[in-house]
Scaffold this motif. Structure first.
Motif, PDB file in Angstrom:
ATOM      1  N   ILE A  90       6.179   2.180 -11.327  1.00 19.63           N
ATOM      2  CA  ILE A  90       4.986   2.062 -10.480  1.00 19.63           C
ATOM      3  C   ILE A  90       3.870   1.373 -11.245  1.00 19.63           C
ATOM      4  O   ILE A  90       3.187   0.490 -10.712  1.00 19.63           O
TER       5      ILE A  90
ATOM      6  N   ALA B 157       4.672  -2.371 -11.500  1.00 20.65           N
ATOM      7  CA  ALA B 157       4.491  -3.056 -10.216  1.00 20.65           C
ATOM      8  C   ALA B 157       3.008  -3.272  -9.919  1.00 20.65           C
ATOM      9  O   ALA B 157       2.627  -4.343  -9.430  1.00 20.65           O
ATOM     10  N   THR B 158       2.177  -2.291 -10.226  1.00 20.87           N
ATOM     11  CA  THR B 158       0.745  -2.461  -9.952  1.00 20.87           C
ATOM     12  C   THR B 158       0.112  -3.434 -10.936  1.00 20.87           C
ATOM     13  O   THR B 158      -0.772  -4.200 -10.556  1.00 20.87           O
TER      14      THR B 158
ATOM     15  N   LYS C  53       1.162  -6.762  -9.856  1.00 15.41           N
ATOM     16  CA  LYS C  53       0.768  -6.987  -8.464  1.00 15.41           C
ATOM     17  C   LYS C  53       1.960  -7.482  -7.644  1.00 15.41           C
ATOM     18  O   LYS C  53       1.872  -8.448  -6.906  1.00 15.41           O
TER      19      LYS C  53
ATOM     20  N   GLY D 144       4.503  -6.265  -4.903  1.00 15.45           N
ATOM     21  CA  GLY D 144       4.793  -5.268  -3.885  1.00 15.45           C
ATOM     22  C   GLY D 144       6.269  -5.005  -3.707  1.00 15.45           C
ATOM     23  O   GLY D 144       6.667  -3.898  -3.344  1.00 15.45           O
TER      24      GLY D 144
ATOM     25  N   LEU E 155       7.386  -2.516  -6.335  1.00 15.55           N
ATOM     26  CA  LEU E 155       6.845  -1.213  -5.950  1.00 15.55           C
ATOM     27  C   LEU E 155       7.670  -0.590  -4.838  1.00 15.55           C
ATOM     28  O   LEU E 155       8.021   0.597  -4.897  1.00 15.55           O
ATOM     29  N   HIS E 156       8.008  -1.386  -3.846  1.00 16.39           N
ATOM     30  CA  HIS E 156       8.834  -0.907  -2.735  1.00 16.39           C
ATOM     31  C   HIS E 156      10.186  -0.409  -3.244  1.00 16.39           C
ATOM     32  O   HIS E 156      10.650   0.666  -2.849  1.00 16.39           O
TER      33      HIS E 156
ATOM     34  N   ILE F 268       9.806   2.939  -5.211  1.00 21.15           N
ATOM     35  CA  ILE F 268       9.491   4.088  -4.353  1.00 21.15           C
ATOM     36  C   ILE F 268      10.693   4.491  -3.504  1.00 21.15           C
ATOM     37  O   ILE F 268      10.999   5.680  -3.377  1.00 21.15           O
TER      38      ILE F 268
ATOM     39  N   LEU G 259       3.033   7.888  -1.464  1.00 19.08           N
ATOM     40  CA  LEU G 259       3.130   6.433  -1.540  1.00 19.08           C
ATOM     41  C   LEU G 259       3.995   5.880  -0.412  1.00 19.08           C
ATOM     42  O   LEU G 259       3.695   4.836   0.151  1.00 19.08           O
TER      43      LEU G 259
ATOM     44  N   LYS H 268       0.876  -1.752  -0.754  1.00 17.50           N
ATOM     45  CA  LYS H 268       1.314  -3.139  -0.937  1.00 17.50           C
ATOM     46  C   LYS H 268       0.146  -4.106  -0.760  1.00 17.50           C
ATOM     47  O   LYS H 268       0.041  -5.096  -1.492  1.00 17.50           O
TER      48      LYS H 268
ATOM     49  N   CYS I 126      -1.670  -4.477  -3.795  1.00 16.45           N
ATOM     50  CA  CYS I 126      -0.986  -5.339  -4.763  1.00 16.45           C
ATOM     51  C   CYS I 126      -1.198  -6.813  -4.452  1.00 16.45           C
ATOM     52  O   CYS I 126      -1.340  -7.628  -5.353  1.00 16.45           O
TER      53      CYS I 126
END
Length: 115
Positions: A21, A24-25, A28, A30, A33-34, A37, A54, A62, A65
Motif C-alpha cells: 500500500i 502504491a501511494t 501514485k 492505482g 493499489l487495487h 487490496i 480501503l 484511486k 493516486c
C-alpha cells in the motif's frame, strides 16, 4: 525482519500488504493499489479493518493516486483557526478575532510553495 517473519507468518503477510500500500501511494499507481487490496487474505488482525475500509472506498483512494488535488492546506488552516479559538477564548471584539484569522491566512500563503 526475517527473524520476526519466521516467528510470525501472519505478521509477514500484514507487513507485506502494508508495504504494498505504501509503495502504491508513493508511486501514485492505482493498479498496484487495487491488486494489493483485492489479493489480501484476512488474518484476523487490525489490517482486516483497514483493507475492508480501503475496499469500500477504492474509487476515492484511486482518485487520490491519480490526481494531485488535496484538501490538506484548507484542513491546516481550519486546524489553526480552531486552535486560535481554544487559546484566545473571549475576544472582546469579534473584529480582532477575524483580524487574527486573516494573519494566519496570510502566513499560510507566504509558506505555501509556488509551482
Amino acid at each position: 525482519l526475517d527473524l520476526i517473519f519466521d516467528f510470525s507468518p501472519k505478521f509477514k503477510q500484514v507487513y507485506q500488504v502494508y508495504q504494498g500500500i505504501l509503495e502504491a501511494t508513493r508511486e501514485k499507481d492505482g493498479s498496484i493499489l487495487h491488486d494489493v487490496i483485492y489479493n489480501y487474505h484476512p488474518t484476523r488482525s487490525a489490517m482486516d479493518t483497514a483493507v475492508s475500509t480501503l475496499k469500500r472506498n477504492i474509487h476515492y483512494v484511486k482518485n487520490a493516486c491519480y490526481f494531485s488535488y488535496s484538501n490538506g492546506p484548507i484542513e491546516g488552516i481550519n486546524r489553526k483557526i480552531k486552535e486560535l479559538k481554544r487559546h484566545c477564548y473571549g475576544f472582546r471584539n469579534l473584529n480582532n478575532f477575524f483580524n487574527r484569522i486573516d494573519c494566519i491566512f496570510l502566513l499560510n500563503q507566504k509558506e505555501a510553495p509556488t509551482a
